[in-house]
Design an enzyme around this catalytic site. Structure first.
Site, PDB file in Angstrom:
ATOM      1  N   CYS B   4       0.771  -1.201  -0.076  1.00  0.00           N
ATOM      2  CA  CYS B   4       0.004   0.018   0.075  1.00  0.00           C
ATOM      3  C   CYS B   4       0.852   1.128   0.030  1.00  0.00           C
ATOM      4  O   CYS B   4       1.643   1.415   1.039  1.00  0.00           O
ATOM      5  CB  CYS B   4      -1.054   0.053   1.259  1.00  0.00           C
ATOM      6  SG  CYS B   4      -1.798   1.507   1.525  1.00  0.00           S
ATOM      7  N   CYS B   7       0.608   3.316   3.357  1.00  0.00           N
ATOM      8  CA  CYS B   7       1.198   2.779   4.286  1.00  0.00           C
ATOM      9  C   CYS B   7       2.694   2.907   4.163  1.00  0.00           C
ATOM     10  O   CYS B   7       3.778   3.108   5.455  1.00  0.00           O
ATOM     11  CB  CYS B   7       0.722   1.129   4.349  1.00  0.00           C
ATOM     12  SG  CYS B   7      -0.576   0.820   5.024  1.00  0.00           S
ATOM     13  N   ASP B  30      -0.715  16.161  -2.290  1.00  0.00           N
ATOM     14  CA  ASP B  30      -0.819  14.989  -3.272  1.00  0.00           C
ATOM     15  C   ASP B  30       0.188  15.450  -4.207  1.00  0.00           C
ATOM     16  O   ASP B  30       0.624  16.766  -4.796  1.00  0.00           O
ATOM     17  CB  ASP B  30      -2.143  15.451  -4.121  1.00  0.00           C
ATOM     18  CG  ASP B  30      -2.532  14.172  -5.091  1.00  0.00           C
ATOM     19  OD1 ASP B  30      -2.032  14.160  -5.933  1.00  0.00           O
ATOM     20  OD2 ASP B  30      -3.617  13.588  -4.495  1.00  0.00           O
ATOM     21  N   ASN B  85     -13.433   9.270  -1.376  1.00  0.00           N
ATOM     22  CA  ASN B  85     -14.176   8.488  -2.175  1.00  0.00           C
ATOM     23  C   ASN B  85     -14.143   7.219  -1.677  1.00  0.00           C
ATOM     24  O   ASN B  85     -13.023   6.654  -1.316  1.00  0.00           O
ATOM     25  CB  ASN B  85     -13.261   8.313  -3.627  1.00  0.00           C
ATOM     26  CG  ASN B  85     -13.438   9.808  -4.557  1.00  0.00           C
ATOM     27  OD1 ASN B  85     -14.239  10.446  -4.359  1.00  0.00           O
ATOM     28  ND2 ASN B  85     -12.312  10.345  -4.942  1.00  0.00           N
ATOM     29  N   GLY B  91     -14.240   6.460  -7.751  1.00  0.00           N
ATOM     30  CA  GLY B  91     -12.827   7.180  -8.099  1.00  0.00           C
ATOM     31  C   GLY B  91     -11.517   7.048  -6.947  1.00  0.00           C
ATOM     32  O   GLY B  91     -10.776   7.862  -7.131  1.00  0.00           O
ATOM     33  N   THR B  93      -8.335   5.772  -5.915  1.00  0.00           N
ATOM     34  CA  THR B  93      -7.538   5.106  -6.621  1.00  0.00           C
ATOM     35  C   THR B  93      -6.539   4.278  -5.647  1.00  0.00           C
ATOM     36  O   THR B  93      -5.511   3.592  -6.054  1.00  0.00           O
ATOM     37  CB  THR B  93      -6.671   6.214  -7.572  1.00  0.00           C
ATOM     38  OG1 THR B  93      -6.438   7.027  -6.718  1.00  0.00           O
ATOM     39  CG2 THR B  93      -7.622   6.579  -8.536  1.00  0.00           C
ATOM     40  N   HIS B  96      -6.651   2.861   0.828  1.00  0.00           N
ATOM     41  CA  HIS B  96      -6.274   3.296   2.073  1.00  0.00           C
ATOM     42  C   HIS B  96      -7.209   4.415   2.010  1.00  0.00           C
ATOM     43  O   HIS B  96      -6.668   5.636   1.382  1.00  0.00           O
ATOM     44  CB  HIS B  96      -4.805   3.474   2.221  1.00  0.00           C
ATOM     45  CG  HIS B  96      -4.164   3.805   3.831  1.00  0.00           C
ATOM     46  ND1 HIS B  96      -3.100   3.259   4.046  1.00  0.00           N
ATOM     47  CD2 HIS B  96      -4.848   4.750   4.596  1.00  0.00           C
ATOM     48  CE1 HIS B  96      -2.887   3.764   5.395  1.00  0.00           C
ATOM     49  NE2 HIS B  96      -3.814   4.559   5.591  1.00  0.00           N
ATOM     50  N   HIS B  98      -8.428   8.039   2.679  1.00  0.00           N
ATOM     51  CA  HIS B  98      -7.922   9.170   2.458  1.00  0.00           C
ATOM     52  C   HIS B  98      -8.824  10.207   2.276  1.00  0.00           C
ATOM     53  O   HIS B  98      -9.906  10.162   1.442  1.00  0.00           O
ATOM     54  CB  HIS B  98      -6.670   9.447   1.565  1.00  0.00           C
ATOM     55  CG  HIS B  98      -7.050   8.806   0.141  1.00  0.00           C
ATOM     56  ND1 HIS B  98      -7.344   7.587  -0.383  1.00  0.00           N
ATOM     57  CD2 HIS B  98      -7.148   9.590  -0.988  1.00  0.00           C
ATOM     58  CE1 HIS B  98      -7.684   7.449  -1.517  1.00  0.00           C
ATOM     59  NE2 HIS B  98      -7.334   8.744  -2.071  1.00  0.00           N
ATOM     60  N   HIS B 100      -9.185  14.163   0.640  1.00  0.00           N
ATOM     61  CA  HIS B 100      -8.591  15.302  -0.099  1.00  0.00           C
ATOM     62  C   HIS B 100      -9.297  16.628   0.484  1.00  0.00           C
ATOM     63  O   HIS B 100     -10.285  17.124   0.816  1.00  0.00           O
ATOM     64  CB  HIS B 100      -9.127  15.327  -1.395  1.00  0.00           C
ATOM     65  CG  HIS B 100      -9.114  13.926  -2.454  1.00  0.00           C
ATOM     66  ND1 HIS B 100      -7.764  13.717  -2.860  1.00  0.00           N
ATOM     67  CD2 HIS B 100      -9.627  12.701  -2.373  1.00  0.00           C
ATOM     68  CE1 HIS B 100      -7.977  12.732  -3.642  1.00  0.00           C
ATOM     69  NE2 HIS B 100      -8.850  12.054  -3.067  1.00  0.00           N
TER      70      HIS B 100
END
Lengths: 110, 110
Positions: B4, B7, B30, B85, B91, B93, B96, B98, B100
């Protein structure tokens, strides 16, 4: 009637297509859906946005548990986008904290 | 190294432009920003998505408090978009959880 359209929906002074509710939160369909599933979730008490919610001591544990229960009820668990806009500059059009749950084929990038 | 990518960032096995962290959460930029400010916030433990986070008993109170503290630290309090998401169809991707945090002039509609 409240100046706040979402407070008016919570008070049943304005109609809405209600999906789910509990003591603290209400979920209803966006009148201008931007995806196959587009549900708005609001706290019943008026707070302007997420920052205000946290400042007020509102429970995000209960709020997000409600959000995911709504997604599950809409049969979109595991395939939904969750958005909240904080402030007009970010696209918040109603100054009452709300989460968008969006799902369906061909969700756009963001 | 973990399979991951997030990770691996948490474990400092991959580089990242880290913005903030505490015992439970990490915030970093990002690598393909889609707005002037585009920060990702992840729990340090691996959970696939928000549904899994809630199922695991993770604290959303602490998580969203961290999120808003990151927004404040980025000087975008009161003018940011928060998105997560859930699932590839929405969406997501990286599997894990997250969030935004997006902010800046001319954020697109969603």
């Amino acid at each position: 009637m409240s100046d706040c359209v979402f407070c008016s929906i919570v008070a049943a002074e304005l109609p809405a297509d209600i999906v789910a509710e509990d003591e603290e939160f209400l979920a209803f369909r966006d009148v201008q859906p931007r995806a196959q599933t587009h549900v708005l979730i609001v706290p019943k008490v008026h707070v302007d946005d997420l920052d205000a919610w946290l400042a007020s001591g509102g429970s995000s544990d209960r709020m997000l548990a409600f959000v995911t229960s709504v997604a599950a009820g809409e049969q979109v668990a595991g395939r939904y986008r969750l958005i909240t806009n904080v402030g007009e500059d970010a696209g918040q059009t109603v100054a009452h904290l709300h989460w968008h749950v969006l799902a369906g084929p061909r969700l756009p990038g963001f």
